[in-house]
Motif scaffolding. Structure first.
Motif, PDB file in Angstrom:
ATOM      1  N   SER A  35       0.726  -1.152  -0.020  1.00 43.19           N
ATOM      2  CA  SER A  35       0.022  -0.028  -0.019  1.00 43.19           C
ATOM      3  C   SER A  35       0.886   1.288   0.084  1.00 43.19           C
ATOM      4  O   SER A  35       0.256   2.188  -0.129  1.00 43.19           O
ATOM      5  N   ALA A  36       2.131   1.100  -0.059  1.00 44.87           N
ATOM      6  CA  ALA A  36       3.094   2.250   0.161  1.00 44.87           C
ATOM      7  C   ALA A  36       4.052   2.153  -0.757  1.00 44.87           C
ATOM      8  O   ALA A  36       5.358   1.984  -0.383  1.00 44.87           O
ATOM      9  N   PRO A  37       3.803   1.871  -2.289  1.00 47.16           N
ATOM     10  CA  PRO A  37       4.958   1.474  -3.132  1.00 47.16           C
ATOM     11  C   PRO A  37       6.160   2.551  -3.606  1.00 47.16           C
ATOM     12  O   PRO A  37       6.999   1.876  -3.965  1.00 47.16           O
ATOM     13  N   LYS A  38       5.758   3.658  -3.043  1.00 47.14           N
ATOM     14  CA  LYS A  38       6.975   4.682  -3.458  1.00 47.14           C
ATOM     15  C   LYS A  38       7.801   5.146  -1.953  1.00 47.14           C
ATOM     16  O   LYS A  38       8.582   6.108  -2.218  1.00 47.14           O
ATOM     17  N   LYS A  39       7.521   4.447  -0.794  1.00 50.51           N
ATOM     18  CA  LYS A  39       7.988   4.966   0.170  1.00 50.51           C
ATOM     19  C   LYS A  39       9.184   3.901   0.344  1.00 50.51           C
ATOM     20  O   LYS A  39       9.523   3.140  -0.070  1.00 50.51           O
ATOM     21  N   ILE A  40      10.093   4.471   1.267  1.00 52.54           N
ATOM     22  CA  ILE A  40      11.434   3.770   1.556  1.00 52.54           C
ATOM     23  C   ILE A  40      11.642   2.345   2.093  1.00 52.54           C
ATOM     24  O   ILE A  40      12.308   1.623   1.976  1.00 52.54           O
ATOM     25  N   TYR A  41      10.756   2.054   2.796  1.00 48.47           N
ATOM     26  CA  TYR A  41      10.425   0.910   3.526  1.00 48.47           C
ATOM     27  C   TYR A  41      10.766  -0.277   2.501  1.00 48.47           C
ATOM     28  O   TYR A  41      11.407  -1.312   2.822  1.00 48.47           O
ATOM     29  N   ASN A  42       9.967  -0.488   1.324  1.00 51.27           N
ATOM     30  CA  ASN A  42      10.115  -1.786   0.399  1.00 51.27           C
ATOM     31  C   ASN A  42      11.388  -1.576   0.114  1.00 51.27           C
ATOM     32  O   ASN A  42      12.206  -2.885  -0.193  1.00 51.27           O
ATOM     33  N   THR A  43      12.131  -0.583  -0.307  1.00 49.21           N
ATOM     34  CA  THR A  43      13.617  -0.773  -0.656  1.00 49.21           C
ATOM     35  C   THR A  43      14.373  -1.367   0.489  1.00 49.21           C
ATOM     36  O   THR A  43      15.242  -1.905   0.351  1.00 49.21           O
ATOM     37  N   LEU A  44      14.107  -0.743   1.582  1.00 50.37           N
ATOM     38  CA  LEU A  44      14.883  -1.403   3.031  1.00 50.37           C
ATOM     39  C   LEU A  44      14.756  -2.956   2.903  1.00 50.37           C
ATOM     40  O   LEU A  44      15.592  -3.662   3.282  1.00 50.37           O
ATOM     41  N   ALA A  45      13.253  -3.165   2.695  1.00 54.20           N
ATOM     42  CA  ALA A  45      13.218  -4.785   2.819  1.00 54.20           C
ATOM     43  C   ALA A  45      13.985  -5.515   1.680  1.00 54.20           C
ATOM     44  O   ALA A  45      14.368  -6.612   2.027  1.00 54.20           O
ATOM     45  N   MET A  46      13.897  -4.935   0.440  1.00 54.65           N
ATOM     46  CA  MET A  46      14.842  -5.678  -0.488  1.00 54.65           C
ATOM     47  C   MET A  46      16.166  -5.678  -0.227  1.00 54.65           C
ATOM     48  O   MET A  46      16.747  -6.535  -0.512  1.00 54.65           O
ATOM     49  N   ILE A  47      16.568  -4.558   0.203  1.00 50.16           N
ATOM     50  CA  ILE A  47      17.986  -4.510   0.563  1.00 50.16           C
ATOM     51  C   ILE A  47      18.358  -5.715   1.704  1.00 50.16           C
ATOM     52  O   ILE A  47      19.440  -6.332   1.477  1.00 50.16           O
ATOM     53  N   GLN A  48      17.742  -5.648   2.523  1.00 54.04           N
ATOM     54  CA  GLN A  48      17.951  -6.526   3.837  1.00 54.04           C
ATOM     55  C   GLN A  48      18.108  -8.227   3.029  1.00 54.04           C
ATOM     56  O   GLN A  48      18.534  -8.921   3.483  1.00 54.04           O
ATOM     57  N   HIS A  49      16.802  -8.438   2.246  1.00 55.62           N
ATOM     58  CA  HIS A  49      16.882  -9.707   1.742  1.00 55.62           C
ATOM     59  C   HIS A  49      18.097 -10.027   0.669  1.00 55.62           C
ATOM     60  O   HIS A  49      18.538 -11.015   0.835  1.00 55.62           O
ATOM     61  N   CYS A  50      18.597  -8.829   0.040  1.00 55.71           N
ATOM     62  CA  CYS A  50      19.871  -8.979  -0.805  1.00 55.71           C
ATOM     63  C   CYS A  50      21.191  -9.285   0.063  1.00 55.71           C
ATOM     64  O   CYS A  50      22.088 -10.152  -0.242  1.00 55.71           O
ATOM     65  N   LEU A  51      20.827  -8.823   1.089  1.00 51.99           N
ATOM     66  CA  LEU A  51      22.285  -8.672   2.055  1.00 51.99           C
ATOM     67  C   LEU A  51      22.204 -10.110   2.783  1.00 51.99           C
ATOM     68  O   LEU A  51      23.429 -10.656   3.074  1.00 51.99           O
ATOM     69  N   ASP A  52      21.157 -10.841   2.948  1.00 47.37           N
ATOM     70  CA  ASP A  52      21.108 -12.100   3.416  1.00 47.37           C
ATOM     71  C   ASP A  52      21.423 -13.045   2.498  1.00 47.37           C
ATOM     72  O   ASP A  52      22.281 -14.210   2.945  1.00 47.37           O
ATOM     73  N   ARG A  53      21.700 -12.684   1.276  1.00 51.33           N
ATOM     74  CA  ARG A  53      22.180 -13.487   0.012  1.00 51.33           C
ATOM     75  C   ARG A  53      23.759 -13.288  -0.078  1.00 51.33           C
ATOM     76  O   ARG A  53      24.574 -14.110  -0.245  1.00 51.33           O
ATOM     77  N   ALA A  54      23.975 -12.041   0.031  1.00 51.21           N
ATOM     78  CA  ALA A  54      25.399 -11.352  -0.299  1.00 51.21           C
ATOM     79  C   ALA A  54      26.640 -11.490   0.783  1.00 51.21           C
ATOM     80  O   ALA A  54      27.586 -11.561   0.666  1.00 51.21           O
ATOM     81  N   GLU A  55      25.912 -11.417   2.028  1.00 53.22           N
ATOM     82  CA  GLU A  55      26.855 -11.348   3.402  1.00 53.22           C
ATOM     83  C   GLU A  55      26.105 -12.074   4.515  1.00 53.22           C
ATOM     84  O   GLU A  55      25.248 -11.541   5.080  1.00 53.22           O
ATOM     85  N   LEU A  56      26.856 -13.232   4.612  1.00 49.22           N
ATOM     86  CA  LEU A  56      26.198 -14.082   5.631  1.00 49.22           C
ATOM     87  C   LEU A  56      26.436 -13.420   6.868  1.00 49.22           C
ATOM     88  O   LEU A  56      27.601 -13.149   7.333  1.00 49.22           O
ATOM     89  N   GLY A  57      25.516 -13.756   7.966  1.00 45.94           N
ATOM     90  CA  GLY A  57      25.902 -13.057   9.348  1.00 45.94           C
ATOM     91  C   GLY A  57      25.870 -11.580   9.474  1.00 45.94           C
ATOM     92  O   GLY A  57      26.319 -11.023  10.390  1.00 45.94           O
ATOM     93  N   ASN A  58      25.288 -10.770   8.474  1.00 46.13           N
ATOM     94  CA  ASN A  58      25.154  -9.440   8.610  1.00 46.13           C
ATOM     95  C   ASN A  58      24.340  -9.156   9.845  1.00 46.13           C
ATOM     96  O   ASN A  58      23.229  -9.781   9.948  1.00 46.13           O
ATOM     97  N   THR A  59      24.653  -7.749  10.157  1.00 46.76           N
ATOM     98  CA  THR A  59      23.843  -7.337  11.446  1.00 46.76           C
ATOM     99  C   THR A  59      22.798  -6.115  11.177  1.00 46.76           C
ATOM    100  O   THR A  59      22.589  -5.340  11.901  1.00 46.76           O
ATOM    101  N   TRP A  60      22.548  -6.033   9.731  1.00 47.18           N
ATOM    102  CA  TRP A  60      22.216  -4.819   9.284  1.00 47.18           C
ATOM    103  C   TRP A  60      20.796  -4.472   9.865  1.00 47.18           C
ATOM    104  O   TRP A  60      20.338  -3.510  10.179  1.00 47.18           O
ATOM    105  N   ARG A  61      20.049  -5.745   9.864  1.00 43.00           N
ATOM    106  CA  ARG A  61      18.371  -5.662  10.341  1.00 43.00           C
ATOM    107  C   ARG A  61      18.474  -5.155  11.772  1.00 43.00           C
ATOM    108  O   ARG A  61      17.764  -4.462  11.885  1.00 43.00           O
ATOM    109  N   GLU A  62      19.475  -5.589  12.550  1.00 42.88           N
ATOM    110  CA  GLU A  62      19.513  -5.061  14.106  1.00 42.88           C
ATOM    111  C   GLU A  62      19.904  -3.593  14.330  1.00 42.88           C
ATOM    112  O   GLU A  62      19.148  -3.007  14.982  1.00 42.88           O
TER     113      GLU A  62
END
Length: 325
Positions: free
Chosen positions: A265-292
């Motif tokens: 419901s908020a396609p142009k707000k930054i949250y979805n971008t942050l979620a996509m970043i977190q997903h990609c970080l989980d693949r590209a950098e194991l053990g990252n602490t960015w979400r915390e």
């Protein structure tokens, strides 16, 4: 030559005639720091310490801070002071500082996703044949766009002072365009996303997206938007409460943890971008602490609520962010 007459009349007469009235010239005067403070106070803003206010207006600027006090203003046209009762400059400064920390946090994550995307693109292009297969016009859908991308690459090669480019030019007679593993280091992130998006075959784009467990259609729009977000961060732009110009194509079902955590419901707000970043970080950098780190920052947001940036109320409960939902 016929001269053009400009007729000045009240705006109401223009509208009644079905015309658009001429725009006025910009005429707001420059204000000294003391006058800026006086203007804010006259409009209802509470300033507890004039010395701190002057320091911040000097080193941040009135105009930059105005984006952060906008939510504290009454609707335009409403009678009375400009700012809501109790609006304090310190709250505005706290919000500015929150946004500064958010930009730095996002820039830190974008760097790692960008490096991983460069590597994936360069590898798949090299696996087509050799280091120069990425220059085969036949693998691109739009030849004009291909030529434009090559011209922009040539410009980057020509002005590069990197040691590896100097070595390439000194030791080899050609080709003029270096192999893909060198070129990938010269392209801006925005230009890299354009080389990737220009590929003709969806199957080839998919190979680049596979390490991130994303459909290539999703990955194309994500890299495009991420390049824009990176530039906003690098040029000290505002992320908080910003409406982005480019929408993401969002996965509907897969990957499940990402799809469930998105806010459609908020396609142009930054949250979805942050979620996509977190997903990609989980693949590209194991053990990252960015979400915390993101959760800690958002929990300390000094004004309003995260929903102003598109965060769902239950965002932290989703598995993407370490929850169980």
């Amino acid at each position: 030559m016929r001269t053009r007459r400009v007729i000045f009349c009240p705006k109401s007469e223009w509208w009644e005639a079905g015309l658009i009235p001429p725009k006025p010239l910009y005429s707001k005067p420059a204000l000294s720091l003391a006058d800026q403070i006086a203007k804010l106070e006259a409009n209802g803003m509470v300033i507890d310490d004039h010395a701190i206010a002057e320091h911040c207006l000097q080193h941040i600027s009135y105009y930059r801070l105005s984006a952060y006090w906008l939510p504290f203003e009454h609707p335009k046209g409403q009678a009375g002071p400009r700012f809501r009762t109790g609006t304090n400059l310190q709250t505005v400064l706290d919000l500015y500082e929150f946004d500064r920390k958010l930009r730095l946090l996002v820039l830190d994550a974008v760097e790692r996703v960008e490096v991983a995307a460069r590597g994936a693109w360069a590898y798949e292009m090299a696996m087509l044949g050799d280091g120069f297969s990425y220059l085969d016009q036949a693998i691109y859908a739009d030849q004009n766009k291909f030529n434009q991308n090559c011209a922009r690459l040539d410009k980057e090669v020509g002005r590069s002072k990197d040691t590896f480019i100097r070595h390439y030019k000194r030791e080899y007679s050609g080709p003029a365009r270096p192999p893909v593993w060198m070129s990938s280091e010269l392209l801006s992130f925005g230009l890299l996303s354009q080389w990737y998006a220009a590929l003709k075959e969806p199957s080839l784009r998919q190979k680049v997206a596979d390490p991130f467990d994303l459909d290539e259609v999703i990955f194309v729009t994500f890299l495009h938007q991420l390049a824009i977000v990176r530039n906003i961060c690098a040029h000290h732009g505002r992320l908080w409460n910003r409406t982005l110009d480019v929408s993401l194509k969002l996965p509907k079902k897969s990957p499940p943890n990402l799809a469930a955590a998105l806010n459609r419901s908020a396609p142009k707000k930054i949250y979805n971008t942050l979620a996509m970043i977190q997903h990609c970080l989980d693949r590209a950098e194991l053990g990252n602490t960015w979400r915390e780190r993101l959760q800690t920052l958002v929990s300390a947001m000094p004004y309003g609520n995260p929903q102003m940036m598109g965060f769902p109320v239950d965002w932290a409960d989703h598995k993407l962010w370490g929850g169980t939902k």
